[in-house]
Design an enzyme around this catalytic site. Structure first.
Site, PDB file in Angstrom:
ATOM      1  N   ARG A   1       0.854  -1.182   0.000  1.00  0.00           N
ATOM      2  CA  ARG A   1       0.000   0.000   0.000  1.00  0.00           C
ATOM      3  C   ARG A   1       0.895   1.238   0.000  1.00  0.00           C
ATOM      4  NH1 ARG A   1      -3.363  -2.870  -1.618  1.00  0.00           N
ATOM      5  NH2 ARG A   1      -5.367  -3.400  -0.660  1.00  0.00           N
TER       6      ARG A   1
ATOM      7  N   GLU B   1      -4.061   7.264  -5.382  1.00  0.00           N
ATOM      8  CA  GLU B   1      -4.207   6.560  -6.666  1.00  0.00           C
ATOM      9  C   GLU B   1      -5.480   7.028  -7.353  1.00  0.00           C
ATOM     10  OE1 GLU B   1      -3.874   2.337  -5.962  1.00  0.00           O
ATOM     11  OE2 GLU B   1      -1.960   2.578  -4.961  1.00  0.00           O
TER      12      GLU B   1
ATOM     13  N   HIS C   1      -0.791  -0.170 -10.033  1.00  0.00           N
ATOM     14  CA  HIS C   1      -1.424  -1.080  -9.066  1.00  0.00           C
ATOM     15  C   HIS C   1      -1.969  -2.340  -9.772  1.00  0.00           C
ATOM     16  CE1 HIS C   1      -3.547  -1.247  -4.885  1.00  0.00           C
ATOM     17  NE2 HIS C   1      -3.175  -2.450  -5.300  1.00  0.00           N
TER      18      HIS C   1
HETATM   19  C1  DGY Z   1      -5.798  -6.155  -3.037  1.00  0.00           C
HETATM   20  O1  DGY Z   1      -6.615  -7.006  -3.409  1.00  0.00           O
HETATM   21  O2  DGY Z   1      -5.756  -5.749  -1.885  1.00  0.00           O
HETATM   22  C2  DGY Z   1      -4.836  -5.649  -4.082  1.00  0.00           C
HETATM   23  O3  DGY Z   1      -4.156  -4.536  -3.671  1.00  0.00           O
HETATM   24  C3  DGY Z   1      -5.523  -5.391  -5.408  1.00  0.00           C
HETATM   25  O4  DGY Z   1      -5.782  -6.584  -5.998  1.00  0.00           O
END
Ligand code: DGY
Length: 330
Positions: free
Chosen positions: A247, A276, A295
């Site tokens: 993150r 984002e 991402h």
């Molecule tokens: C999640 O699922 O937490 C990822 O960051 C995105 O697929």
């Protein structure tokens, strides 16, 4: 679930067919057809009277949204493994179940971490751009695009959860020495881990100062928020690459930008950002020593199909009273 009166599910963005078909056989599906997430005001409007919401990281599901949905709302299922966008305690208080995609994306996300290490250290993206711009003039060249190896280098993994462990396994295969940190590390518990005696636990101070590559794979919480700041970056080696597949908010992005400008580290490979999508005026975009991905850690066909299936199944199981079979946040 009676056949005539099917429950209503709001799907906030298009999902792969695997999950959509499943949902459609059991529920009436209202799906936002746009690629763009629903605006908060649209979400407030669309949730009214639904039995379930299938949402994404990009949807903030808070008390107000739950109020707007009303008492019909029984389950919120996120098409993700992270769930910091959901007000879990509020849902719990109301008896609303929360589903997520569990560990399904572990291996796919671990792959992207290794990919970013190769892209930064071995300059893969830079090499591709160089060639396409017509700059490759003299064929093989002894000092063209000289990068840094992975083998025999030290990888520091922050967070030894499922994804962190999968990254360690891959790194061992690449011939790397692996250090890791972990919240609430229990040495006795670690003795049972298959990675025991293959990787080494250390504190964050040592990890940041001894690693050639650092991968952030811990979850975002109040302890990990801005865990990597200027002070930590300053302690890294000048030839370290920092990779983040978890993150964005775990790195204080302003400090990373400063550290990169001051050449405190060799570069960064990022799949996630504090905000984002990243803005076009974000200085990272103009930096040469970074590789930036949008991402896409879990973005393989197989994994996204499975995520779709799991997100849909979680809803169906809860609505059918078979919640033991769903992947729910406890
Ligand atoms: C999640 O699922 O937490 C990822 O960051 C995105 O697929």
């Amino acid at each position: 679930m009676s056949k005539k009166n099917k429950p209503i599910v709001l799907v906030t963005r298009p999902i792969p067919e695997t999950g959509l078909k499943l949902l459609q056989t059991h529920c009436d599906v209202i799906m936002n057809q746009r690629m763009a997430p629903l605006r908060y005001s649209e979400l407030l409007n669309k949730v009214k009277g639904v039995d379930a919401i299938l949402c994404f990281l990009t949807d903030k599901i808070d008390k107000q949204i739950m109020d707007a949905a009303g008492s019909s709302l029984k389950v919120i299922s996120t098409f993700s493994t992270g769930y910091e966008h959901l007000d879990v305690s509020e849902a719990r208080r109301r008896g609303i179940k929360i589903g997520y995609t569990g560990d399904i994306l572990t291996e796919t996300t671990a792959d992207i971490a290794i990919g970013l290490m190769l892209c930064t250290g071995r300059r893969l993206v830079e090499g591709d751009k160089y060639l396409r711009k017509g700059k490759w003039k003299y064929g093989w060249n002894p000092d063209l695009m000289i990068g840094r190896d992975l083998h025999h280098k030290t990888l520091g993994v922050i967070g030894l959860g499922k994804i962190g462990s999968a990254i360690c396994r891959r790194a061992i295969g690449f011939g790397m020495k692996v250090l890791f940190t972990k919240r609430n590390f229990d040495p006795n518990d670690f003795k049972k881990n298959i990675l025991f005696d293959k990787i080494e636990y250390c504190n964050l101070q040592r990890l940041v100062s001894d690693s050639d590559y650092i991968v952030i794979s811990c979850t975002l919480n109040k302890d990990s928020y801005h865990l990597i700041d200027y002070d930590k970056i300053r302690k890294m080696k000048r030839d370290t690459y920092l990779i983040n597949i978890s993150r964005g908010k775990i790195i204080k992005e302003r400090d990373l930008i400063r550290g990169l400008k001051e050449k405190l580290i060799a570069g960064a490979g990022l799949d996630v950002y504090e905000d984002e999508p990243i803005r076009s005026n974000n200085p990272l975009i103009r930096m040469q020593n970074v590789v930036l991905l949008p991402h896409i850690g879990s973005a393989s066909i197989d994994t996204r199909n499975k995520m779709s299936e799991i997100a849909a199944s979680n809803i169906i199981y809860v609505l059918k009273g078979r919640q033991d079979e769903a992947i729910l946040i406890k």
